[in-house]
Scaffold this active site. Structure first.
Site: not given
Ligand SMILES: [Zn+2]
Length: 171
Positions: A71, A91, A137
Site C-alpha cells: 500500500g 510494488e 521480498e
C-alpha cells in the site's frame, strides 16, 4: 508531518491561535490557517485465484523489514481504488481488480502523523511478481501459513477482511 514557522503563502511568521476549538497556526498578515488533516493511505488485501494472500516485506521505514500488506499514499487526482491498484502495480508489478471495501481506519504514525487508511479487497489476475525498491521480498501465502505480520493495523485488516460475509462488489 508538516510544521511551519512562516506563512507558506506570504512569508510572515505564524502565530498560535485557537480556531474551532483546536490549537492551530495562523498568519497575522493574510489570515492563512494551518489546518492539519490526515494523509490518505490505501492498503491492498490482495489474493490470487487460489485464495492466497499477497504479503510483502518492507524495505523502507516505517516498519522497515516487517511483513506487511502492500500500500501507500494516494496521489492528488486519483480515486482510492486507483491509488490502491497503482501501489500494488508499483510494488509488485501485479495487476488486479478491486472487489470491495474492507474498511477505513485512523492511525497515528510516528513518521507521518495522522493517517486515514482505506483498505480494499483485491483479486489479482496476473501471475508474475516483480518487486521494486520499496520491497525486500513478496509472495502469495496460504491464509494458514502467512509470514509473521507484526503491524497491528495490517492484522486488523486481515481479520476484518476474513469476517466480511460476502465480498461487496464495486462493479
Ligand atoms: Zn500569510
Amino acid at each position: 508531518m508538516h510544521t511551519f514557522t512562516f506563512c507558506p503563502k506570504c512569508g510572515t511568521p505564524l502565530q498560535e491561535a485557537v480556531i474551532e476549538n483546536r490549537d492551530r497556526q495562523q498568519c497575522p498578515a493574510c489570515s492563512w490557517i494551518h489546518y492539519r488533516n490526515p494523509l490518505p493511505v490505501t492498503i491492498a488485501f490482495a489474493r490470487n485465484q487460489d485464495d492466497e494472500l499477497l504479503v510483502i516485506r518492507r524495505a523502507h521505514p516505517p516498519a522497515e523489514n516487517e511483513w506487511a500488506l502492500p500500500g501507500g499514499f494516494l496521489e492528488t487526482g486519483e480515486t482510492p481504488e486507483e491509488g490502491c491498484l497503482r501501489e500494488l502495480l508499483e510494488e509488485t508489478s501485479l495487476k488486479g481488480r478491486v472487489e470491495g471495501l474492507i474498511g477505513a481506519y485512523h492511525r497515528e504514525n510516528e513518521m507521518y502523523g495522522s493517517l486515514l487508511v482505506i483498505a480494499y479487497k483485491i483479486i489479482v489476475h496476473t501471475p508474475e511478481i516483480r518487486i521494486n525498491h520499496e520491497v525486500h521480498e513478496a509472495g502469495f501465502y496460504h491464509p494458514d501459513a502467512l509470514p509473521d505480520i507484526r503491524i497491528p493495523l495490517h492484522n486488523q485488516i486481515i481479520s476484518d477482511a476474513a469476517s466480511l460475509v460476502s465480498p461487496g462488489s464495486l462493479r
